[in-house]
Design an enzyme around this catalytic site. Structure first.
Site, PDB file in Angstrom:
ATOM      1  N   SER A 133       0.813  -1.216   0.000  1.00  0.00           N
ATOM      2  CA  SER A 133       0.000   0.000   0.000  1.00  0.00           C
ATOM      3  C   SER A 133       0.846   1.265   0.000  1.00  0.00           C
ATOM      4  O   SER A 133       0.368   2.338  -0.369  1.00  0.00           O
ATOM      5  CB  SER A 133      -0.966   0.009   1.194  1.00  0.00           C
ATOM      6  OG  SER A 133      -0.276  -0.184   2.402  1.00  0.00           O
ATOM      7  N   HIS A 186       1.696   5.445   5.006  1.00  0.00           N
ATOM      8  CA  HIS A 186       0.906   5.814   3.832  1.00  0.00           C
ATOM      9  C   HIS A 186       1.206   7.243   3.393  1.00  0.00           C
ATOM     10  O   HIS A 186       1.299   7.528   2.193  1.00  0.00           O
ATOM     11  CB  HIS A 186      -0.586   5.666   4.143  1.00  0.00           C
ATOM     12  CG  HIS A 186      -1.015   4.243   4.291  1.00  0.00           C
ATOM     13  ND1 HIS A 186      -2.212   3.892   4.888  1.00  0.00           N
ATOM     14  CD2 HIS A 186      -0.417   3.077   3.925  1.00  0.00           C
ATOM     15  CE1 HIS A 186      -2.326   2.577   4.867  1.00  0.00           C
ATOM     16  NE2 HIS A 186      -1.261   2.060   4.295  1.00  0.00           N
TER      17      HIS A 186
END
Length: 267
Positions: A133, A186
């Site tokens: 991710s 992230h």
């Protein structure tokens, strides 16, 4: 919705998978191989994850291995589901050699280094992270910048919201809805994606002249199936300016191929 489900054609998915370019296939295969290996080898997650306190001169490999490692099957599955269409779009634009060089080098090293700096110096923590991710949000940020050039805002009520902020909203939603996600990880991935989308770190890409020489000497286009050469990219090395090529600008700045990641970077 029901009609669309009834019209679902598995043959289209099969055709799409068979058309995936080479680097996308290779990276996805490595992700799957890492998951299988982590099941068979219990020590692998501890060896490959990005643990800030464990990164030293002899363990710099962690900055390259952590995007391939996942905590469980669903973590790997949903990350692959998000990563493949975004990666396929990136490789079709920049070519196989550039994509391979970036995703096995700077696109893992820089977000990882940013994470270590933030975690150790600012947050005073030592949380391990893992997961593709980081690349999903990197690619989403890059797509958001491309969209921003042709469609700077979207409107909710009477409020204009810059389109480049879309990945940030997705990151916040994921951090609230999915347990044990790494908000910092992230954000580090998205930061590198924004820098690439702004063309501020395009110098990290190998010189096109050298790539052409390598391709011609090794005849990569003729020898490797699904290879995307430097001269066959969709939009050119650095994209097409909307003012110079209006016919392509809408395509280049089209909607993001995938609207979000539902899985965590790491435990």
């Amino acid at each position: 919705m029901a009609l669309s489900f009834l019209q679902f054609n598995p043959a289209r998915i099969r055709s799409y998978v068979f058309r995936l370019p080479l680097c996308t296939r290779l990276l996805t295969t490595i992700i799957v191989a890492f998951y299988i290996a982590s099941v068979a080898l219990p020590w692998l997650p501890q060896w490959a994850a990005l643990i800030p306190s464990q990164v030293g001169l002899k363990s710099m490999y962690r900055l390259n291995t952590y995007p391939f490692l996942h905590a469980n099957f669903f973590h790997a599955f949903f990350n692959i589901l998000a990563f493949v269409p975004l990666m396929e779009r990136f490789e079709s634009e920049f070519g196989t050699l550039i994509s391979l060089a970036l995703f096995t080098g700077p696109f893992g090293l820089i977000p990882g280094a940013l994470y270590i700096l933030t975690e150790r110096v600012i947050l005073r923590g030592d949380t391990a992270v893992q997961g593709t991710s980081v690349w999903v949000f990197l690619l989403l940020a890059n797509e958001a910048m491309k969209t921003y050039r042709t469609n700077p805002h979207f409107i909710i009520g009477d409020v204009k919201i810059p389109t480049w902020t879309t990945p940030l909203f997705i990151i916040l939603v994921v951090s609230f809805l999915v347990p044990n996600t790494s908000l910092v990880g992230h954000l580090c991935g998205a930061a590198v994606g924004y820098l690439w989308g702004l063309s501020w770190i395009r110098f990290l890409s190998p010189p096109e002249k050298i790539l052409r020489w390598v391709e011609s000497k090794l005849n990569l286009l003729g020898r490797l199936p699904h290879y995307v050469s430097v001269d066959q990219k969709t939009y050119g090395r650095y994209g097409v300016l909307p003012s110079n090529a209006p016919a392509l600008s809408g395509q280049d700045g089209g909607p993001v191929a995938y609207t979000g990641s539902t899985q965590r970077l790491g435990p």
